[in-house]
Design an enzyme around this catalytic site. Structure first.
Site, PDB file in Angstrom:
ATOM      1  CD  GLU A   1      -2.517   1.676  -0.009  1.00 34.15           C
ATOM      2  OE1 GLU A   1      -3.629   0.898  -0.177  1.00 34.15           O
ATOM      3  OE2 GLU A   1      -2.190   2.627  -0.410  1.00 34.15           O
TER       4      GLU A   1
ATOM      5  CD  GLU B   1      -9.771  -1.595  -6.321  1.00 34.90           C
ATOM      6  OE1 GLU B   1     -10.661  -1.893  -5.245  1.00 34.90           O
ATOM      7  OE2 GLU B   1      -9.119  -0.652  -6.204  1.00 34.90           O
TER       8      GLU B   1
ATOM      9  CD  GLU C   1     -12.106  -1.654  -2.050  1.00 35.51           C
ATOM     10  OE1 GLU C   1     -11.272  -2.338  -1.222  1.00 35.51           O
ATOM     11  OE2 GLU C   1     -11.739  -0.726  -2.764  1.00 35.51           O
TER      12      GLU C   1
END
Ligand code: NOJ
Ligand code: CA
Length: 703
Positions: A416, A503, A509
């Site tokens: 991340e 993504e 999510e």
């Protein structure tokens, strides 16, 4: 007066036609006409079966700090026509061989006043048009800054559109279905609280934009090969129904720094009266360059589970401790910090997932929250949060990789970046080296939050160059990349096949962040997936998220059978089984489909397709030749009725059908499914009721 007007119009038309250049698609159904309007403005039109789908639309670019923009004053130069027909083999894909067949016309135009030339290259495929601007090296054009690209797409009517808001920082919107004229009134609010998140116009939408005309023609506007250039959105003039390109600016508001010789990305217009042609199209890939990676033997499809859904649902945390309000990586001694008791990436928990993966035939386990910095990141924009190499004290980096490898499983690394792009670049080599040291060959990266340096957006030329740099660097280390929150892919995986996922759209999510629209997955294949696979993370079996985390009341708007179908309808060489192992263990018979389904294909047949309503596709596995089928349904109950004529002739199969039970419903009864076995051959038909938000999945085993 009328006569004079008529004469004037006729002579104007003649003037235009005098310069008109016509290009036809190989099957003759599409016709593109290029013309210079009076005043030397380049324009094009596109007709499908004789009907205009793109009305005369202007081409050109507005430059910054330049007396002469590239908008008008052009005269015709040479016109080169060629034709191209080749077959190429993708490293992974929906099919094992892709045909790249188009007629090409390269028009050179010269701007007299500036003595500059531009080449506009058109490629007309059976299913659509691609064109781009090319700026050859020349005396009067070397460095230039784009103020705005002014490429128009003039629509012939007030079409129905499947659109998401124009936004420089996120694509994670639900789609709105509306007439073009309704976009302004229906424009949603920005979906994140990022300070920089900017919806640039009340009629601005992102590409890929899917549309349908009143007489049943499907049109898709997109782009291909966005390299060293900003991503393109579209701004609609909702009186004239004309879209115009709108590039993502950099921190200074500039839209592109160019140096001739150079090109823009391809602008694409797909057209068909059969929606299946749009989803089956490989045009976006074909407009990209062949693989730059010579030896691709290390690139492979991946079916994985992950220490992930438990964090997304809020059951566990990425962070190790709640103690430290301000942690600087490598400075704070985490062994002295008090664990918060909810950390997901603990050695014991990761082992549980490794065991589950090994027992069920998966390739890999993604682990998020393994590295220091999460405490410091939330709520902050900092240039230095993660170093991508320092694990938390309760994550045994060496031991876990060893354990995984002993069971034939690989761990998937997680980076991340927190949007701190320069920080990531500074650490990239050491991060990739660490991965190689411990035997990782795939990384999931992410770009949550405002981009650092401040003022930059997620889809500008500058950061698009970063995303590609990360992929190229990874290729040097033989690492596969799955980037989240990066710019949506535009077929670049043809050139860099180690980019096995992205993504870049609203993924599963969001089902744990309040829910997504029921028909979302019937639209994505017409939009986001055209440019490359999505790490959609399907496979949710427990739709009531409060059962996982009592303080999360989200509901997953999908039936369980719909979740199974996604493994076939949402093509990706990277597929996750996203739910918790304990939820799969409750539904072992349905889980069997996820275990069985292939993720790399020799052939794909789109059987039924209607954006917003349904999609049914059958695929033949590359390695085994086994057929699988998936069908997803939108809001309304419907019967999917299909011939099984794609099956190999002369063979008999046992079809295992995982379908919605009679009373299934995405909201009220999502876990109601049936599994039945029938004997079929290629003369059989399959008729299957699909619940609202439902669908079905089939595996065919030859008898
Ligand atoms: C957002 C990503 O989409 C998600 O998959 C990831 O878990 C979080 N960011 C944290 O990096
Ligand atoms: Ca995301």
């Amino acid at each position: 007066m009328k006569k004079i007007l008529c004469l004037f119009l006729i002579s104007l038309t003649l003037l235009v036609i005098a310069h008109a250049q016509v290009l036809r698609s190989p099957n003759g159904k599409l016709t593109m006409t290029f013309a210079l309007q009076t005043g030397g403005t380049p324009t094009y039109t596109l007709a499908f079966k004789g009907k205009e789908v793109v009305k005369p639309s202007k081409l050109g670019l507005e430059l910054k700090n330049d007396k002469q923009s590239m908008l008008d004053g052009f005269e015709m130069g040479k016109v080169d026509n060629t034709t191209h027909d080749e077959n190429w083999k993708p490293v992974w894909g929906e099919v094992s061989t892709i045909r790249n067949h188009y007629n090409e016309m390269a028009v050179t135009i010269r701007q007299a006043i500036s003595d500059r030339i531009v080449v506009i290259r058109f490629r007309l495929f059976d299913e659509g048009l691609g064109f781009r601007y090319e700026f050859p090296e020349q005396k009067n054009l070397s460095y230039f800054i784009i103020k705005e690209e002014r490429t128009q797409f003039a629509m012939a009517g007030n079409h129905t559109a499947f659109w998401i808001a124009g936004d420089y920082d996120t694509q994670e919107y639900d789609y709105t279905t509306s007439k073009l004229s309704e976009i302004r009134a229906l424009m949603p609010k920005a979906i994140t609280s990022n300070a920089s998140q900017t919806q640039f116009s009340p009629t601005g939408v992102q590409t890929s934009l899917m549309m349908k005309t009143a007489d049943g023609i499907y049109i898709n506007l997109h782009e291909a090969a966005v390299i060293n250039y900003a991503a393109m959105s579209l701004n609609l003039d909702d009186k004239a129904m004309v879209f115009q390109s709108w590039l993502t600016p950099d921190a200074n508001g500039d839209k592109g720094h160019m140096q001739a010789s150079c090109t823009t990305p391809w602008r694409t217009v797909m057209v068909s009266d059969d929606a299946r042609d749009i989803v089956a199209s490989k045009m976006i890939y074909n407009l990209n360059e062949p693989s730059k990676i010579k030896n691709t033997s290390w690139i492979h499809p991946v079916k994985y589970v992950g220490v992930w859904w438990e964090m997304i649902t809020g059951k566990s945390s990425w962070a190790y401790t709640n103690d430290l309000p301000s942690v600087h990586v490598g400075i704070t001694d985490f062994s002295k910090a008090k664990p918060n008791g909810t950390h997901g990436a603990t050695t014991a928990n990761v082992k549980k997932y490794i065991d589950f993966a090994a027992a069920n035939g998966f390739d890999a386990v993604l682990v998020e929250g393994w590295n220091q910095g999460w405490e410091d990141w939330f709520g902050h924009e900092k240039d230095f949060v993660f170093d991508f190499v320092t694990p938390y004290p309760d994550f045994d980096l060496k031991g876990l990789n060893k354990y995984a490898h002993s069971k034939g499983i690989k761990l998937i690394m997680h980076h991340e970046t927190s949007g701190s792009v320069r920080n990531y670049e500074r650490h990239m080599d050491s991060a990739y080296k660490l991965m190689k040291q411990y035997g990782y060959d795939a990384v999931k990266s992410g770009y949550v939050g405002n981009i650092v340096p401040a003022g930059e957006y997620h889809y500008s030329q500058w950061i698009n160059n970063h995303y590609l740099y990360a992929i190229q660097k990874a290729a040097e280390y033989h690492i596969m990349v799955n980037a989240h929150e990066a710019v949506r892919p535009t077929g670049i995986a043809r050139t860099w096949p180690n980019m096995i996922g992205n993504e870049s759209a609203r993924g599963t999510e969001f089902q744990a962040f309040g829910g997504s629209k029921v028909n979302h997955v019937t639209i994505l294949p017409f939009t986001r997936l055209l440019g490359g696979p999505m790490d959609y993370t399907p496979g949710i079996f427990e739709m009531d998220i409060s059962k996982i985390n009592p303080s999360n009341n989200s509901h997953v708007n999908s039936t369980l059978a719909n979740q199974l179908a996604l493994y076939v309808t949402m093509y990706s060489p990277l597929q996750m089984a996203a739910d918790l192992p304990e939820n799969y263990n409750r539904f072992k018979d349905a889980f069997q489909f996820i275990k069985d389904v292939a993720i790399d294909w020799q052939d794909s047949k789109y059987l039924e397709a209607e954006p917003g309503d349904y999609l049914t596709v059958a695929r033949k596995a590359k390695k085994t030749g086994q057929w699988f089928l998936g069908s997803v349904n939108g809001y309304e109950q419907r019967v999917s009725d299909i011939p099984l004529d794609f099956l190999d002739a002369g063979k008999t199969y046992t079809a295992t059908i995982y379908a919605d039970a009679k009373d299934a419903h995405y909201k009220t009864n999502p876990q109601a499914y049936t599994i039945r076995k029938v004997v079929v051959n290629n003369k059989s038909r399959l008729s299957q009721v699909c619940a609202p938000g439902g669908g079905y999945a089939v595996s065919f085993v030859q008898k």
